[in-house]
Design an enzyme around this catalytic site. Structure first.
Site, mmCIF file in Angstrom:
data_model
loop_
_atom_site.group_PDB
_atom_site.id
_atom_site.type_symbol
_atom_site.label_atom_id
_atom_site.label_comp_id
_atom_site.label_asym_id
_atom_site.label_seq_id
_atom_site.Cartn_x
_atom_site.Cartn_y
_atom_site.Cartn_z
ATOM 1 N N ARG A 1 58.561 51.749 22.792
ATOM 2 C CA ARG A 1 58.267 52.042 22.136
ATOM 3 C C ARG A 1 57.631 53.805 22.576
ATOM 4 O O ARG A 1 58.101 54.314 22.680
ATOM 5 C CB ARG A 1 57.029 50.914 21.541
ATOM 6 C CG ARG A 1 56.170 51.593 22.272
ATOM 7 C CD ARG A 1 54.237 51.067 21.489
ATOM 8 N NE ARG A 1 53.709 50.643 22.832
ATOM 9 C CZ ARG A 1 52.400 51.613 23.108
ATOM 10 N NH1 ARG A 1 52.689 52.716 22.664
ATOM 11 N NH2 ARG A 1 51.692 51.261 23.543
ATOM 12 N N HIS B 1 39.727 54.758 30.996
ATOM 13 C CA HIS B 1 41.350 54.244 30.672
ATOM 14 C C HIS B 1 41.881 54.182 29.215
ATOM 15 O O HIS B 1 43.392 53.810 29.061
ATOM 16 C CB HIS B 1 41.005 52.727 31.422
ATOM 17 C CG HIS B 1 40.534 52.877 32.454
ATOM 18 N ND1 HIS B 1 41.200 53.274 33.775
ATOM 19 C CD2 HIS B 1 39.588 51.262 32.709
ATOM 20 C CE1 HIS B 1 40.064 53.321 34.565
ATOM 21 N NE2 HIS B 1 38.931 51.793 34.402
ATOM 22 N N GLU C 1 46.157 46.370 42.375
ATOM 23 C CA GLU C 1 47.026 47.553 43.027
ATOM 24 C C GLU C 1 45.696 48.177 43.877
ATOM 25 O O GLU C 1 44.565 48.403 43.861
ATOM 26 C CB GLU C 1 46.994 48.520 42.209
ATOM 27 C CG GLU C 1 48.352 48.350 41.253
ATOM 28 C CD GLU C 1 48.794 49.497 39.986
ATOM 29 O OE1 GLU C 1 47.829 49.798 40.016
ATOM 30 O OE2 GLU C 1 49.445 48.629 39.186
ATOM 31 N N LYS D 1 53.198 43.367 33.504
ATOM 32 C CA LYS D 1 53.049 44.324 34.793
ATOM 33 C C LYS D 1 53.744 43.997 36.050
ATOM 34 O O LYS D 1 54.035 44.517 37.001
ATOM 35 C CB LYS D 1 51.510 44.287 34.651
ATOM 36 C CG LYS D 1 51.299 45.100 33.672
ATOM 37 C CD LYS D 1 49.714 46.164 33.819
ATOM 38 C CE LYS D 1 48.779 46.119 33.003
ATOM 39 N NZ LYS D 1 49.622 46.982 32.039
HETATM 40 P P1 ADP Z 1 46.968 49.551 29.901
HETATM 41 O O1 ADP Z 1 47.755 48.478 29.602
HETATM 42 O O2 ADP Z 1 45.366 48.342 30.220
HETATM 43 O O3 ADP Z 1 46.579 50.896 29.666
HETATM 44 P P2 ADP Z 1 47.321 50.972 32.727
HETATM 45 O O4 ADP Z 1 48.199 50.354 33.458
HETATM 46 O O5 ADP Z 1 48.589 52.017 31.948
HETATM 47 O O6 ADP Z 1 46.712 49.950 32.006
HETATM 48 O O7 ADP Z 1 46.624 51.621 32.861
HETATM 49 C C1 ADP Z 1 45.632 52.533 32.213
HETATM 50 C C2 ADP Z 1 45.103 53.599 32.775
HETATM 51 O O8 ADP Z 1 44.390 53.193 33.674
HETATM 52 C C3 ADP Z 1 45.637 54.847 33.448
HETATM 53 O O9 ADP Z 1 45.711 55.864 32.536
HETATM 54 C C4 ADP Z 1 44.865 55.192 34.754
HETATM 55 O O10 ADP Z 1 44.032 55.878 34.138
HETATM 56 C C5 ADP Z 1 43.887 53.698 35.119
HETATM 57 N N1 ADP Z 1 44.518 53.718 36.252
HETATM 58 C C6 ADP Z 1 45.612 51.992 36.381
HETATM 59 N N2 ADP Z 1 45.862 52.039 37.861
HETATM 60 C C7 ADP Z 1 45.587 52.436 38.218
HETATM 61 C C8 ADP Z 1 44.847 53.017 39.368
HETATM 62 N N3 ADP Z 1 46.004 52.149 40.405
HETATM 63 N N4 ADP Z 1 44.320 53.342 40.130
HETATM 64 C C9 ADP Z 1 43.240 54.554 39.724
HETATM 65 N N5 ADP Z 1 43.208 54.440 38.383
HETATM 66 C C10 ADP Z 1 44.328 53.393 37.420
#
Ligand code: ADP
Length: 678
Positions: free
Chosen positions: A297, A240, A205, A121
């Protein structure tokens, strides 16, 4: 520019619904399909979906589907031109993509360099920053000192979100709302990252309150063309993790769509992307969006994009993989209608969504309804095992507009019938029908906030449902009686009588249904064409018939209701009006402890067939030992020894039909005391 390569055979390095999905398109394209299967999957649908199937190792994925060398070896020996990794497993493993290339096998996916670039990331965000893609304000530097991370968090401003840089699947994330919790949270997040992903690097973040998850499907060929196939909204999440996905995003206007699409194409271009990919953004309440990560993917939720674009994404993947250019430009693409997908899981929403495993005794997925697509990798008679993801199917609806798609999806969910494992079907139906989802203006916190509405405590079945169960019981017994009569060939046998409950000239039958802690006593009076049921002071009549597959053609107090009552051991599962109830029928024969009072003689409490005799006269037996097995009302009942003793008489044999009160076996209890003392 790469030239075209032959792709006549394809190894699908996956299982379940995605392996079946990929096989479907590959076969339609005339490509020979090769499955791999673990020991647990020898009879799995994906094995049958392919032209040939090779064993890949023991049940645990780490010893089979995830073993790069073994998959490659099978690819070579089976003569596969290409490997499709599906999603999960090896799909984002750059080492696997490289190993395929080195072996001269096409990896159906992006170049290993693009997988690597998007694999962390932190690295991905650094790249995206350079490419001018909007980011969530945050820190993704190399300095991982606790003090540096803490300063970065303070500079961003609380609340912040700590994420494992190597994370995925919603794991390794922590919200921090104040400075007091910060250092402890950094320590914990690092430990979590280390244990889950073997990597303790973090990114920080800004934590967006009430955001939406909006992602864009991109496609690139190996000739330098990249397009986007519009956005999907996956804001309905639990912890999430995505639960419901739809396309297009509700409330996304043309301008926002164009900006999202451009940002996604820029992201893909920046890493030299080829094939199908998804760029995930988080959108705040003002509608501004920020890059989160790119999944290199095919996604679980790709069908909603297929339904609104009319494209087959797997076909496009295979064409791009064999070097063809994309057959269209961005302006050729348009959106038709709206599509929504939910993931039907073997899990128990009333027990914190605990994954369930078990045998799929009955499985009905409504795949013939208009506008409904079912992508499934299990069949009736199969199992949901502990080794893999407990997804049963993806239920996907397409309609001319969002309301139509949601309505179709809710109806389809109401027709899902699964017996053998608990599923989230009821939860999904309530979610799809929730005003927040119907209204379209929901955020990622909706499910958590509404969990009490979405997962209400189970209610005991109302009398109408109890009546259907009693009716099914009567019908099933009549069916058994008819079957027995035809087996014995004696039309005058009492077993030939279909009014089974009257065998003892009883005018009624008492049943007890068990629902959790609750006992529901039921009195059922046979009618010429059904049953009159009294329960909790109410009386209901049910007339009609029940087919052997559980389908009722029945009227409740004259009103016809479509319903199914499934019999699974002692369990009775009713599906009607889009809902289901599960109760257990109390075993009226589980009363062997009374036997001692009648001098060690064990009698049949109701008419039954003796299906097994485990002892002989003179055998010593200990308390609890199985003596005789009866079958009545399609259920087996084992008669066990109520105390230590010796078998004194045994008037029955296997296959005998016995009336209520008939002595089955008698024990000499005193003899046992003597033998026990010597
Ligand atoms: P993973 O790779 O573990 O799936 P992501 O970065 O894709 O993690 O985030 C998964 C979920 O977490 C997102 O779809 C969102 O709902 C929540 N999320 C991620 N980043 C943030 C953020 N900065 N603020 C609020 N919610 C977040």
């Amino acid at each position: 520019m790469s030239e075209s390569r032959p792709l006549r055979s394809l190894l699908i390095a996956n299982r379940g619904e995605i392996a079946c999905r990929v096989a479907r398109t590959a076969r339609a394209m005339g490509i020979r399909t090769i499955a791999v299967y673990s020991e647990a999957d020898a009879d799995a649908p994906h094995v049958r979906a392919c032209d040939e199937a090779w064993p890949v190792g023991p049940a645990p994925a780490a010893e089979s589907y995830l073993v790069v060398d073994r998959i490659l070896d099978i690819a070579k020996r089976s003569g596969a031109d290409a490997v499709h990794p599906g999603y999960g497993f090896l799909s984002e493993n750059a080492g696997f993509a490289k190993a395929c290339a080195a072996a001269g096998i096409i990896f159906v996916g992006p170049p290993a360099t693009a997988i690597e670039a998007m694999g962390s990331k932190a690295g991905a965000k650094a790249l995206m920053e350079k490419a001018g893609v909007p980011l969530v304000p945050g820190y993704h530097g190399a300095d991982q000192d606790d003090g540096t991370l803490a300063d970065a968090a303070r500079a961003i401003g609380f609340p912040v979100l700590l994420k494992a840089s190597a994370g995925g699947g919603g794991k390794g994330m922590r919200v921090v709302r104040s400075d007091d919790e910060l250092l402890a949270a950094i320590g914990a997040a690092k430990r979590e990252g280390k244990s889950s992903f073997g990597d303790d690097r973090l990114i920080v973040e800004k934590y967006l309150e009430r955001p939406r998850h909006v992602e864009v499907q991109v496609f690139a060929d190996s000739h330098g063309h990249t397009v986007h196939l519009f956005e999907r909204d996956c804001s309905a999440q639990r912890r999430h993790q995505k639960v419901l996905e739809e396309a297009p995003g509700p409330g996304i206007d043309a301008g926002t769509r164009a900006r999202l699409g451009k940002a996604a194409v820029d992201a893909a271009t920046a890493v030299g992307y080829v094939g199908a990919g998804t760029v995930e953004f988080i959108m705040d309440e003002s509608g501004s969006f920020h890059f989160m990560e790119m999944n290199t993917r095919l996604q679980v939720e790709h069908p909603v994009t297929e339904l609104i674009t009319g494209l087959d994404l797997v076909e496009m993947q295979l064409r791009v993989a064999r070097g063809e250019p994309l057959p269209f430009a961005q302006d050729d693409l348009s959106i038709t209608g709206h599509a929504v997908e939910v993931r039907l899981y073997a899990e128990d929403p009333n027990r914190d969504f605990l994954p369930q495993t078990g045998h799929l005794e009955h499985l009905h997925l409504p795949d013939t309804l208009p506008g409904i697509r079912i992508d499934s990798g299990v069949v009736q008679g199969g199992a949901v095992s502990i080794h893999y993801d407990p997804m049963i199917a993806k239920v996907i609806a397409h309609g001319p507009d969002r309301a139509a798609a949601l309505t179709r999806l809710a109806s389809a969910l109401g027709e899902v019938r699964v017996v053998g494992v608990t599923t989230n079907a009821g939860f999904l139906k309530r979610l799809v029908e929730h005003p927040g989802v119907m209204g379209g203006a929901f955020d990622t916190g909706l499910i958590a906030r509404e969990i009490d509405v979405l997962c209400p405590p189970p209610e005991p079945p109302p009398t109408g449902i109890v009546a259907l169960i009693a009716f099914a019981e009567l019908q099933a017994e009549a069916e058994t009686a008819r079957r027995r009569a035809s087996e014995t060939g004696d039309p005058h046998s009492p077993w030939a009588r279909s009014d089974g409950w009257r065998l003892n000239d009883q005018a009624y039958q008492d049943l007890v249904l068990i629902d959790g802690e609750i006992r529901i006593p039921v009195r059922a009076m046979p009618l010429p064409d059904g049953v009159r049921v009294t329960c909790a002071g109410e009386t209901v009549s049910v007339t009609g018939t029940r087919a052997p597959d559980g389908t009722l053609d029945a009227r409740i107090d004259g009103i016809r209701r479509s319903a199914h009552v499934m019999i699974s051991g002692a369990r009775r599962v009713v599906f009607t009006e889009g809902r289901s109830w599960v109760v257990t029928l109390e075993d009226p024969l589980a009363v062997t402890d009374d036997a001692e009072e009648i001098g060690g003689a064990l009698t049949a409490p109701m008419p039954a067939k003796v299906t097994a005799v485990h002892v002989q006269v003179g055998d010593p037996v200990t308390r609890g030992a199985p003596l005789v097995v009866l079958e009545a009302m399609k259920m087996e009942h084992t008669i066990t020894a109520p105390a230590d003793g010796t078998v004194a008489t045994l008037p029955v044999g296997e296959g005998d039909l016995v009336e209520e009160g008939a002595v089955l076996v008698s024990l000499d209890l005193a003899a046992s005391d003597r033998t026990g003392n010597t």
